[in-house]
Design a protein around this motif. Structure first.
Motif, PDB file in Angstrom:
ATOM      1  N   TYR A 230       0.843  -1.200   0.000  1.00 35.37           N
ATOM      2  CA  TYR A 230       0.000   0.000   0.000  1.00 35.37           C
ATOM      3  C   TYR A 230       0.876   1.247   0.000  1.00 35.37           C
ATOM      4  O   TYR A 230       2.055   1.221   0.376  1.00 35.37           O
ATOM      5  N   PHE A 231       0.266   2.342  -0.441  1.00 33.11           N
ATOM      6  CA  PHE A 231       0.906   3.649  -0.490  1.00 33.11           C
ATOM      7  C   PHE A 231       0.114   4.597   0.402  1.00 33.11           C
ATOM      8  O   PHE A 231      -1.085   4.409   0.639  1.00 33.11           O
ATOM      9  N   VAL A 232       0.781   5.645   0.880  1.00 35.39           N
ATOM     10  CA  VAL A 232       0.153   6.608   1.795  1.00 35.39           C
ATOM     11  C   VAL A 232       0.223   8.007   1.204  1.00 35.39           C
ATOM     12  O   VAL A 232       1.246   8.409   0.640  1.00 35.39           O
ATOM     13  N   PRO A 260      -2.438  -2.790  -5.592  1.00 41.88           N
ATOM     14  CA  PRO A 260      -1.980  -2.178  -4.344  1.00 41.88           C
ATOM     15  C   PRO A 260      -3.117  -1.371  -3.723  1.00 41.88           C
ATOM     16  O   PRO A 260      -4.133  -1.104  -4.366  1.00 41.88           O
ATOM     17  N   ARG A 261      -2.937  -0.979  -2.491  1.00 40.64           N
ATOM     18  CA  ARG A 261      -3.945  -0.173  -1.797  1.00 40.64           C
ATOM     19  C   ARG A 261      -3.436   1.252  -1.628  1.00 40.64           C
ATOM     20  O   ARG A 261      -2.233   1.508  -1.679  1.00 40.64           O
ATOM     21  N   LEU A 262      -4.377   2.165  -1.418  1.00 37.78           N
ATOM     22  CA  LEU A 262      -4.050   3.560  -1.131  1.00 37.78           C
ATOM     23  C   LEU A 262      -4.628   3.917   0.228  1.00 37.78           C
ATOM     24  O   LEU A 262      -5.830   3.732   0.468  1.00 37.78           O
ATOM     25  N   CYS A 263      -3.795   4.435   1.096  1.00 38.66           N
ATOM     26  CA  CYS A 263      -4.221   4.867   2.427  1.00 38.66           C
ATOM     27  C   CYS A 263      -4.189   6.394   2.475  1.00 38.66           C
ATOM     28  O   CYS A 263      -3.120   7.000   2.372  1.00 38.66           O
ATOM     29  N   ILE A 264      -5.342   7.003   2.627  1.00 35.93           N
ATOM     30  CA  ILE A 264      -5.461   8.457   2.721  1.00 35.93           C
ATOM     31  C   ILE A 264      -5.572   8.828   4.199  1.00 35.93           C
ATOM     32  O   ILE A 264      -6.531   8.439   4.870  1.00 35.93           O
ATOM     33  N   ILE A 265      -4.588   9.567   4.704  1.00 27.25           N
ATOM     34  CA  ILE A 265      -4.597   9.994   6.110  1.00 27.25           C
ATOM     35  C   ILE A 265      -4.796  11.507   6.137  1.00 27.25           C
ATOM     36  O   ILE A 265      -3.953  12.265   5.656  1.00 27.25           O
ATOM     37  N   GLY A 266      -5.905  11.954   6.682  1.00 26.12           N
ATOM     38  CA  GLY A 266      -6.166  13.385   6.765  1.00 26.12           C
ATOM     39  C   GLY A 266      -7.655  13.671   6.749  1.00 26.12           C
ATOM     40  O   GLY A 266      -8.447  12.904   6.191  1.00 26.12           O
ATOM     41  N   LYS A 267      -8.018  14.775   7.340  1.00 21.53           N
ATOM     42  CA  LYS A 267      -9.415  15.177   7.364  1.00 21.53           C
ATOM     43  C   LYS A 267      -9.830  15.773   6.022  1.00 21.53           C
ATOM     44  O   LYS A 267      -9.010  16.279   5.273  1.00 21.53           O
ATOM     45  N   ARG A 268     -11.118  15.701   5.739  1.00 20.67           N
ATOM     46  CA  ARG A 268     -11.651  16.335   4.539  1.00 20.67           C
ATOM     47  C   ARG A 268     -11.667  17.845   4.731  1.00 20.67           C
ATOM     48  O   ARG A 268     -12.159  18.340   5.744  1.00 20.67           O
ATOM     49  N   GLY A 269     -11.144  18.555   3.734  1.00 20.37           N
ATOM     50  CA  GLY A 269     -11.090  19.999   3.793  1.00 20.37           C
ATOM     51  C   GLY A 269     -12.209  20.633   2.996  1.00 20.37           C
ATOM     52  O   GLY A 269     -13.388  20.339   3.197  1.00 20.37           O
ATOM     53  N   VAL A 303       1.332   3.191  10.372  1.00 16.75           N
ATOM     54  CA  VAL A 303       0.869   2.991   9.000  1.00 16.75           C
ATOM     55  C   VAL A 303       1.933   3.450   8.009  1.00 16.75           C
ATOM     56  O   VAL A 303       2.229   2.761   7.014  1.00 16.75           O
ATOM     57  N   LEU A 304       2.544   4.601   8.270  1.00 15.24           N
ATOM     58  CA  LEU A 304       3.519   5.152   7.336  1.00 15.24           C
ATOM     59  C   LEU A 304       4.762   4.278   7.222  1.00 15.24           C
ATOM     60  O   LEU A 304       5.277   4.057   6.115  1.00 15.24           O
ATOM     61  N   ALA A 309       5.564   3.413  -0.187  1.00 10.18           N
ATOM     62  CA  ALA A 309       6.094   4.764  -0.395  1.00 10.18           C
ATOM     63  C   ALA A 309       5.053   5.777   0.053  1.00 10.18           C
ATOM     64  O   ALA A 309       3.849   5.488   0.101  1.00 10.18           O
ATOM     65  N   LEU A 310       5.543   6.968   0.382  1.00 12.81           N
ATOM     66  CA  LEU A 310       4.673   8.121   0.568  1.00 12.81           C
ATOM     67  C   LEU A 310       4.469   8.779  -0.788  1.00 12.81           C
ATOM     68  O   LEU A 310       5.431   8.991  -1.532  1.00 12.81           O
TER      69      LEU A 310
END
Length: 380
Positions: A230-232, A260-269, A303-304, A309-310
């Motif tokens: 997965y990627f972040v 692969p997977r994608l991990c989105i870390i962060g609040k919606r803006g 997670v990171l 990769a980032l």
């Protein structure tokens, strides 16, 4: 020393800190350490502008230091009395201006490091310092609201322009967070007749340390139990971060056998209609794109550090702290080829244009394939 603590008061109950939050706190703590009893705190809000009691300002810095940088499990909830004081004392004290000459004088330096505070109040600086006695120092993270208004809320450009105008109608020291920001600030200052007393560049350094282990939430545990690569992408979901590019790529990746997977870390803006539509209504990415809005620092690090990769495909950035965090964990980064990233990125960083969708797709497929092949070798 008069430190503008407005943003930190507003963030008093937030368990997750943005990059600007952390830099603002670090500067406040440094000023308090160096100036001690001569470090005072100014707060601006709906009530107006006021000087906070020193003990209350120190309590805000202390709590946020423990909450964001130490072991958050050791932080007790704010007492009812402290919450009450933060709610009521600024409003009460705003009626007692002007402040004493001991606090606001020719020997005083006003410092704001958050793009918030007194400058957001029309006439705020003239109310605080009517005779323009104080030296002013502003720490500038970026000029994105002015240079890239298309990535902001419609009102943000005017609000930020007014903020800067409020602070620069007297001699001011402008400190930037990167050489790229410094070049932009000098150009903008010349175009807008700022009274620049001096300029400087202070690039934040990452005081990295592994956070104390805390229990993982079930959703994070389930995500990590899956062995597929997965990627972040780390940061608030907003247009300039270019999440839409990655979501379109992951839609294409849905055709692959080993996705692969994608991990989105962060609040919606803000201004995210297309991104939200894909996250909520695109069945092709349902099983491979995961969104986490409120992770603890320990969960973010966990997670990171296991990511392939980032990914950092931003159109514009003031700095890019996630890149430094990934490097500290030994995680490679694929980033936009923009000036500030060229300035701060580790040597191993892969640079791609934020418009090069085919290039990003190829890089992601290549890196995910390498991980999958290594896993197959290990199993055999």
């Amino acid at each position: 020393m008069l430190f503008d603590i407005s943003r930190l008061v507003r963030s008093y109950e937030q368990s997750f800190a943005t990059g600007v939050d952390r830099i603002d706190l670090a500067i406040g703590l440094d000023l308090l350490k160096r100036f001690g009893s001569e470090c005072h705190f100014v707060h601006a809000g709906r009530h107006g502008v006021c000087i906070l009691p020193q003990d209350l300002g120190k309590a805000v810095l202390s709590r946020l230091q423990h909450l964001w940088n130490d072991d958050p499990s050791s932080v007790a909830k704010a007492s009812a009395l402290t919450k009450l004081r933060l709610k009521h004392e600024p409003r009460v004290r705003s009626h007692f201006f002007p402040p004493s000459d001991r606090i606001v004088s020719a020997q005083t330096t006003y410092v704001v490091a958050s793009h918030s505070g007194v400058g957001k109040i029309a006439g705020g600086m003239s109310g605080l310092d009517p005779h323009r006695k104080m030296q002013r120092l502003i720490y500038i993270h970026d000029l994105i609201p002015i240079e890239y208004p298309e990535y902001q809320r419609p009102e943000t450009k005017q609000q930020f322009s007014s903020f800067l105008k409020e602070l620069t109608d007297a001699p001011v020291i402008a400190v930037s967070n990167s050489n790229d920001t410094d070049r932009r600030v000098k150009k903008f200052a010349a175009e807008n007749a700022w009274q620049l007393a001096a300029t400087d560049v202070i690039v934040p350094t990452l005081d990295f340390r592994l956070m104390p282990a805390t229990p993982l939430t079930p959703s994070v545990s389930a995500f990590l139990e899956n062995s597929s690569p997965y990627f972040v992408i780390l940061g608030t979901i907003e247009p300039r971060k270019n999440h839409l590019l990655l979501l379109q790529i992951w839609r294409e990746l849905s055709q692959l056998k080993n996705q692969p997977r994608l991990c989105i870390i962060g609040k919606r803006g803000w201004e995210n209609e297309n991104v939200v539509d894909m996250l909520e209504r695109c069945p092709a990415i349902t099983d491979t794109v995961f969104e986490f809005a409120d992770l603890s620092d320990f969960e973010v690090q966990t997670v990171l550090q296991h990511a392939t990769a980032l990914l950092f495909p931003s159109f514009a950035e003031g700095l890019g702290l996630p890149m430094l965090e990934a490097a500290a964990l030994g995680v490679p980064c694929v980033a936009s080829d923009i000036p500030v990233f060229r300035e701060i990125a580790p040597a191993s960083t892969t640079f791609l244009s934020p418009l090069d969708g085919a290039g990003w797709l190829a890089e992601i497929v290549s890196r995910a394939g390498d991980v999958h092949n290594n896993q197959m070798k290990d199993q055999s």
